[in-house]
Design a protein around this motif. Structure first.
Motif, PDB file in Angstrom:
ATOM      1  N   GLU A   1      -5.712  28.347  23.613  1.00 52.60           N
ATOM      2  CA  GLU A   1      -4.605  27.622  24.242  1.00 52.60           C
ATOM      3  C   GLU A   1      -4.922  26.145  24.455  1.00 52.60           C
ATOM      4  OE1 GLU A   1      -2.984  31.474  26.825  1.00 52.60           O
ATOM      5  OE2 GLU A   1      -3.770  29.712  27.852  1.00 52.60           O
TER       6      GLU A   1
ATOM      7  N   ARG B   1      -6.617  29.215  33.794  1.00 49.81           N
ATOM      8  CA  ARG B   1      -5.209  28.839  33.707  1.00 49.81           C
ATOM      9  C   ARG B   1      -4.448  29.388  34.910  1.00 49.81           C
ATOM     10  NH1 ARG B   1      -2.541  32.672  31.658  1.00 49.81           N
ATOM     11  NH2 ARG B   1      -3.260  32.612  29.502  1.00 49.81           N
TER      12      ARG B   1
ATOM     13  N   TYR C   1      -4.479  18.322  22.588  1.00 48.78           N
ATOM     14  CA  TYR C   1      -4.422  18.940  23.909  1.00 48.78           C
ATOM     15  C   TYR C   1      -4.692  17.918  25.011  1.00 48.78           C
ATOM     16  CZ  TYR C   1      -4.174  23.155  21.211  1.00 48.78           C
ATOM     17  OH  TYR C   1      -3.761  24.109  20.308  1.00 48.78           O
TER      18      TYR C   1
ATOM     19  N   SER D   1       2.987  30.014  20.370  1.00 49.68           N
ATOM     20  CA  SER D   1       3.044  28.609  20.749  1.00 49.68           C
ATOM     21  C   SER D   1       2.668  27.709  19.595  1.00 49.68           C
ATOM     22  CB  SER D   1       2.089  28.334  21.923  1.00 49.68           C
ATOM     23  OG  SER D   1       2.349  29.183  23.018  1.00 49.68           O
TER      24      SER D   1
ATOM     25  N   GLU E   1       4.560  20.886  23.652  1.00 49.08           N
ATOM     26  CA  GLU E   1       4.275  22.273  23.327  1.00 49.08           C
ATOM     27  C   GLU E   1       5.613  23.010  23.271  1.00 49.08           C
ATOM     28  OE1 GLU E   1       3.076  26.531  24.633  1.00 49.08           O
ATOM     29  OE2 GLU E   1       4.678  25.177  25.232  1.00 49.08           O
TER      30      GLU E   1
ATOM     31  N   HIS F   1       7.197  27.088  22.760  1.00 48.19           N
ATOM     32  CA  HIS F   1       6.783  28.480  22.703  1.00 48.19           C
ATOM     33  C   HIS F   1       7.984  29.418  22.806  1.00 48.19           C
ATOM     34  CE1 HIS F   1       6.739  27.471  27.038  1.00 48.19           C
ATOM     35  NE2 HIS F   1       7.215  28.706  27.188  1.00 48.19           N
TER      36      HIS F   1
END
Length: 299
Positions: free
Chosen positions: A209, A219, A242, A280, A292, A294
């Motif tokens: 991720e 997370r 990221y 994603s 991002e 998803h």
């Protein structure tokens, strides 16, 4: 003697009535949120790329734009084009500054509409935020910028005329990257201010991720009336892109949305992958905005 006793009693009462460090009478602050459709991601784009970004973003997610205006949106002299993109997946405030951008504008990630700006700022400060830019007027209301523990800047704003926007079909997530040493402070402060709820706290989330498939990371997911938030707790060793994506957009079908995005000039930065029951990907729109996107796994 009675005077001494009375003085001592008054002092004791004053001490008990005065909030002590780490404690506040406002233990359950008011909910100042209006709704997720009124919370926008702030996107700063070079003036000559604003139209390309707007066209690409709306072609990807649908929706419409308000009329573009040229105004001053900072407390010091400046000039920018400004418009609001309203899509079923989330709202975006687009700024194309024609003058140098005054600090710290451009570093705030989102704008949250609140019911009472002055009271919301006080509540944010009591919850642990710092007032980065004091309240100031703009063409349609008033604003302030606060900074949460971990260095996260957010704008709070209030409109003179009460806006009315359609509810969103899906709620975007504010993607917040914080260092491990400030994560708990950030979560505690923001949850207190937002009256939110920690939905999950995964200390071993899959590293794919954050572009590190052989690792894991922490997370935290939070929900409140302001919308969804994902707190990504990292050591700062992040491969591009990221950390550049400030918002995650949920869509009904990821492949269909990516096809629209690429046809509208967006670049695919991270190919689709599956994690946490979602598929994603990460894209970059014309003008440089990274997002991002998803959908539920299998869609």
């Amino acid at each position: 003697m009675r005077l001494l006793q009375l003085t001592a009693a008054l002092a004791l009462f004053a001490a008990s009535a005065t909030p002590q460090p780490g404690w506040s009478r406002d233990a359950a602050p008011k909910d100042f949120a209006v709704g997720a459709q009124y919370d926008t991601t702030h996107v700063y784009v070079a003036p000559d790329e604003v139209d390309k970004f707007v066209e690409s973003f709306l072609s990807t997610f649908g929706g419409k734009s308000t009329k573009q205006v040229v105004v001053t949106v900072t407390p010091t002299p400046s000039s920018t084009s400004s418009q609001l993109l309203l899509t079923p997946a989330g709202s975006v405030s687009v700024f194309g500054f024609k003058t140098p951008i005054p600090y710290p504008f451009g570093h705030e990630r989102t704008g949250y509409l609140v019911t009472d700006l002055d009271a919301a700022v006080r509540a944010a400060e009591r919850a642990g935020a710092a007032l980065l830019v004091k309240t100031f007027p703009d063409p349609i209301g008033r604003d302030a910028i606060v900074q949460w523990p971990g260095g996260i800047n957010m704008q709070l704003y209030w409109h003179t005329a009460k806006p009315s926007y359609d509810a969103l079909q899906t709620i975007p997530e504010n993607r917040v990257y914080v260092p491990a040493g400030r994560a708990s402070d950030f979560v505690k402060s923001f949850v207190r201010f937002s009256k939110g709820t920690v939905v999950s706290d995964n200390a071993k989330a899959p590293g794919i991720e954050i572009g590190r498939p052989n690792d894991s990371y922490r997370r935290i997911r939070i929900t409140s009336k302001f919308g969804a938030m994902t707190v990504l707790v990292t050591d700062g060793v992040l491969p591009y892109p990221y950390g550049h994506e400030t918002t995650g957009y949920e869509v009904p079908n990821l492949d269909d949305t990516l096809t629209k995005a690429k046809s509208a000039g967006a670049a695919l930065l991270v190919d689709p992958y599956v994690a946490d029951a979602r598929r994603s990907a990460v894209v970059k729109f014309p003008g440089g905005y990274v997002a991002e996107i998803h959908s539920a796994a299998g869609k």
